[in-house]
Motif scaffolding. Structure first.
Motif, PDB file in Angstrom:
ATOM      1  N   ALA A  39      98.056  48.619  60.599  1.00 32.67           N
ATOM      2  CA  ALA A  39      98.380  49.346  59.368  1.00 32.67           C
ATOM      3  C   ALA A  39      97.307  49.242  58.283  1.00 32.67           C
ATOM      4  O   ALA A  39      96.937  50.258  57.677  1.00 32.67           O
ATOM      5  CB  ALA A  39      99.732  48.897  58.818  1.00 32.67           C
ATOM      6  N   ALA A  40      96.787  48.069  58.018  1.00 35.32           N
ATOM      7  CA  ALA A  40      95.789  47.928  56.950  1.00 35.32           C
ATOM      8  C   ALA A  40      94.516  48.695  57.290  1.00 35.32           C
ATOM      9  O   ALA A  40      93.963  49.406  56.441  1.00 35.32           O
ATOM     10  CB  ALA A  40      95.467  46.459  56.697  1.00 35.32           C
ATOM     11  N   ARG A  41      94.066  48.575  58.511  1.00 33.87           N
ATOM     12  CA  ARG A  41      92.845  49.278  58.925  1.00 33.87           C
ATOM     13  C   ARG A  41      93.089  50.789  58.983  1.00 33.87           C
ATOM     14  O   ARG A  41      92.212  51.582  58.622  1.00 33.87           O
ATOM     15  CB  ARG A  41      92.387  48.735  60.273  1.00 33.87           C
ATOM     16  N   TRP A  42      94.278  51.205  59.437  1.00 31.79           N
ATOM     17  CA  TRP A  42      94.616  52.631  59.487  1.00 31.79           C
ATOM     18  C   TRP A  42      94.574  53.231  58.082  1.00 31.79           C
ATOM     19  O   TRP A  42      94.048  54.322  57.879  1.00 31.79           O
ATOM     20  CB  TRP A  42      95.981  52.843  60.131  1.00 31.79           C
ATOM     21  N   TYR A  43      95.112  52.507  57.107  1.00 32.63           N
ATOM     22  CA  TYR A  43      95.080  52.976  55.722  1.00 32.63           C
ATOM     23  C   TYR A  43      93.633  53.130  55.255  1.00 32.63           C
ATOM     24  O   TYR A  43      93.273  54.127  54.623  1.00 32.63           O
ATOM     25  CB  TYR A  43      95.850  52.023  54.813  1.00 32.63           C
ATOM     26  N   GLU A  44      92.805  52.179  55.584  1.00 33.32           N
ATOM     27  CA  GLU A  44      91.390  52.249  55.207  1.00 33.32           C
ATOM     28  C   GLU A  44      90.720  53.493  55.810  1.00 33.32           C
ATOM     29  O   GLU A  44      89.963  54.188  55.136  1.00 33.32           O
ATOM     30  CB  GLU A  44      90.690  50.980  55.697  1.00 33.32           C
ATOM     31  N   ILE A  45      91.020  53.768  57.067  1.00 33.34           N
ATOM     32  CA  ILE A  45      90.417  54.930  57.739  1.00 33.34           C
ATOM     33  C   ILE A  45      90.930  56.223  57.132  1.00 33.34           C
ATOM     34  O   ILE A  45      90.161  57.090  56.732  1.00 33.34           O
ATOM     35  CB  ILE A  45      90.698  54.891  59.261  1.00 33.34           C
ATOM     36  N   GLN A  46      92.249  56.353  57.066  1.00 28.15           N
ATOM     37  CA  GLN A  46      92.790  57.640  56.644  1.00 28.15           C
ATOM     38  C   GLN A  46      92.670  57.913  55.153  1.00 28.15           C
ATOM     39  O   GLN A  46      92.796  59.058  54.735  1.00 28.15           O
ATOM     40  CB  GLN A  46      94.219  57.838  57.142  1.00 28.15           C
ATOM     41  N   SER A  47      92.364  56.917  54.366  1.00 29.75           N
ATOM     42  CA  SER A  47      92.164  57.156  52.931  1.00 29.75           C
ATOM     43  C   SER A  47      90.694  57.349  52.586  1.00 29.75           C
ATOM     44  O   SER A  47      90.354  57.576  51.422  1.00 29.75           O
ATOM     45  CB  SER A  47      92.780  56.027  52.102  1.00 29.75           C
ATOM     46  N   SER A  48      89.821  57.286  53.573  1.00 29.83           N
ATOM     47  CA  SER A  48      88.398  57.518  53.346  1.00 29.83           C
ATOM     48  C   SER A  48      88.170  58.973  52.920  1.00 29.83           C
ATOM     49  O   SER A  48      88.659  59.891  53.569  1.00 29.83           O
ATOM     50  CB  SER A  48      87.612  57.239  54.630  1.00 29.83           C
ATOM     51  N   PRO A  49      87.432  59.206  51.846  1.00 30.65           N
ATOM     52  CA  PRO A  49      87.129  60.580  51.441  1.00 30.65           C
ATOM     53  C   PRO A  49      86.436  61.379  52.551  1.00 30.65           C
ATOM     54  O   PRO A  49      86.677  62.582  52.691  1.00 30.65           O
ATOM     55  CB  PRO A  49      86.204  60.405  50.230  1.00 30.65           C
ATOM     56  N   ASP A  50      85.597  60.724  53.355  1.00 33.90           N
ATOM     57  CA  ASP A  50      84.925  61.414  54.461  1.00 33.90           C
ATOM     58  C   ASP A  50      85.925  61.902  55.500  1.00 33.90           C
ATOM     59  O   ASP A  50      85.752  62.973  56.077  1.00 33.90           O
ATOM     60  CB  ASP A  50      83.905  60.495  55.140  1.00 33.90           C
ATOM     61  N   VAL A  51      86.962  61.125  55.773  1.00 31.86           N
ATOM     62  CA  VAL A  51      87.992  61.527  56.733  1.00 31.86           C
ATOM     63  C   VAL A  51      88.881  62.606  56.116  1.00 31.86           C
ATOM     64  O   VAL A  51      89.161  63.634  56.738  1.00 31.86           O
ATOM     65  CB  VAL A  51      88.818  60.312  57.203  1.00 31.86           C
ATOM     66  N   LEU A  52      89.327  62.401  54.888  1.00 33.54           N
ATOM     67  CA  LEU A  52      90.206  63.370  54.230  1.00 33.54           C
ATOM     68  C   LEU A  52      89.556  64.741  54.057  1.00 33.54           C
ATOM     69  O   LEU A  52      90.243  65.758  54.055  1.00 33.54           O
ATOM     70  CB  LEU A  52      90.661  62.838  52.869  1.00 33.54           C
ATOM     71  N   ALA A  53      88.246  64.765  53.934  1.00 30.81           N
ATOM     72  CA  ALA A  53      87.546  66.035  53.724  1.00 30.81           C
ATOM     73  C   ALA A  53      87.732  67.000  54.882  1.00 30.81           C
ATOM     74  O   ALA A  53      87.687  68.216  54.688  1.00 30.81           O
ATOM     75  CB  ALA A  53      86.051  65.772  53.490  1.00 30.81           C
ATOM     76  N   TYR A  54      87.948  66.488  56.084  1.00 30.00           N
ATOM     77  CA  TYR A  54      88.001  67.352  57.265  1.00 30.00           C
ATOM     78  C   TYR A  54      89.324  67.296  58.011  1.00 30.00           C
ATOM     79  O   TYR A  54      89.414  67.721  59.158  1.00 30.00           O
ATOM     80  CB  TYR A  54      86.847  67.006  58.209  1.00 30.00           C
ATOM     81  N   THR A  55      90.364  66.764  57.390  1.00 25.22           N
ATOM     82  CA  THR A  55      91.699  66.803  57.976  1.00 25.22           C
ATOM     83  C   THR A  55      92.619  67.525  57.014  1.00 25.22           C
ATOM     84  O   THR A  55      92.290  67.721  55.845  1.00 25.22           O
ATOM     85  CB  THR A  55      92.263  65.377  58.228  1.00 25.22           C
ATOM     86  N   ALA A 113      95.578  72.380  75.574  1.00 25.20           N
ATOM     87  CA  ALA A 113      95.823  71.317  74.595  1.00 25.20           C
ATOM     88  C   ALA A 113      94.741  71.391  73.524  1.00 25.20           C
ATOM     89  O   ALA A 113      93.641  71.880  73.769  1.00 25.20           O
ATOM     90  CB  ALA A 113      95.817  69.944  75.255  1.00 25.20           C
ATOM     91  N   GLU A 114      95.085  70.919  72.356  1.00 25.10           N
ATOM     92  CA  GLU A 114      94.117  70.801  71.268  1.00 25.10           C
ATOM     93  C   GLU A 114      93.723  69.337  71.152  1.00 25.10           C
ATOM     94  O   GLU A 114      94.577  68.453  71.162  1.00 25.10           O
ATOM     95  CB  GLU A 114      94.737  71.286  69.962  1.00 25.10           C
ATOM     96  N   ILE A 115      92.446  69.091  71.051  1.00 24.68           N
ATOM     97  CA  ILE A 115      91.932  67.732  70.941  1.00 24.68           C
ATOM     98  C   ILE A 115      91.400  67.519  69.528  1.00 24.68           C
ATOM     99  O   ILE A 115      90.900  68.451  68.894  1.00 24.68           O
ATOM    100  CB  ILE A 115      90.845  67.462  72.017  1.00 24.68           C
ATOM    101  N   SER A 116      91.551  66.297  69.044  1.00 31.68           N
ATOM    102  CA  SER A 116      91.041  65.970  67.705  1.00 31.68           C
ATOM    103  C   SER A 116      90.526  64.543  67.713  1.00 31.68           C
ATOM    104  O   SER A 116      90.894  63.738  68.570  1.00 31.68           O
ATOM    105  CB  SER A 116      92.156  66.127  66.663  1.00 31.68           C
ATOM    106  N   TRP A 117      89.655  64.253  66.755  1.00 26.74           N
ATOM    107  CA  TRP A 117      89.088  62.916  66.636  1.00 26.74           C
ATOM    108  C   TRP A 117      88.764  62.625  65.191  1.00 26.74           C
ATOM    109  O   TRP A 117      88.444  63.518  64.417  1.00 26.74           O
ATOM    110  CB  TRP A 117      87.833  62.768  67.502  1.00 26.74           C
ATOM    111  N   ILE A 118      88.911  61.358  64.831  1.00 25.54           N
ATOM    112  CA  ILE A 118      88.454  60.871  63.530  1.00 25.54           C
ATOM    113  C   ILE A 118      87.837  59.498  63.766  1.00 25.54           C
ATOM    114  O   ILE A 118      88.198  58.799  64.724  1.00 25.54           O
ATOM    115  CB  ILE A 118      89.567  60.789  62.459  1.00 25.54           C
TER     116      ILE A 118
END
Length: 187
Positions: A39-55, A113-118
């Protein structure tokens, strides 16, 4: 994913054989089902501006991110159209990203299927996204018997476009800021 909220018996046909979330090993990575311990690491990843910019994900606080991760821990079966499989990308015991497979059609001759990655931005440029996505593609083609893999990428996301093309995806559509790519299972 609205239709996936309906009971399975209302969602139509199923694959002949249900596909369970695998644990995939590559040269440097482990792809595995998500765990709430991330959970802590997931929050760090998904709250990154670089990640949010493309999801299409909204900004989430830590509690909302934990709920999102808990939901992801349940995405471990592909059986019917609109089922979603989410795997954590782990390097040296640390969560560094996510690769997903969203089953769109189960018809054997055109299974899609649709594939995605972050990926966490601190791990950009090391080939981890290519390694993880390639492993998921192989799983999709060989185990799920996908005929067509689709990737939808935001036009400004040059790194993901380069990655998709390097992995054999062909640009098929352009809709606003989104580009559609497809890769086929050539036998």
């Amino acid at each position: 994913m609205r239709s996936s909220l309906r009971p399975r018996f209302l969602r139509g046909s199923s694959l002949k054989h249900t596909v369970q979330a695998p644990t995939l090993h590559t040269e440097r990575l482990v792809l595995r089902p998500h765990r709430i311990a991330d959970a802590a690491r997931w929050y760090e990843i998904q709250s990154s501006p670089d990640v949010l910019a493309y999801t299409s994900w909204p900004e989430r606080d830590a509690a909302q991110s934990r709920i999102h991760l808990k939901e992801r821990t349940r995405h471990v079966v592909l059986k019917q159209a609109n089922d979603f499989l989410a795997l954590a990308i782990e390097h040296d015991g640390q969560l560094i990203g996510d690769v997903g497979l969203h089953l769109r059609s189960i018809v054997s001759t055109s299974r899609t299927a649709e594939i995605s990655w972050i990926l966490h931005p601190e791990h950009y440029g090391h080939g981890f996204a290519a390694e993880a996505t390639s492993a998921m593609m192989n799983f999709a083609f060989e185990q799920v018997q996908i005929q067509f893999l689709v990737a939808v990428i935001e036009a400004p996301n040059a790194a993901s476009i380069v990655l998709a093309e390097r992995l054999g995806f062909q640009k098929m559509a352009h809709d606003g800021d989104s580009l559609g790519f497809v890769a086929g299972n050539i036998r």
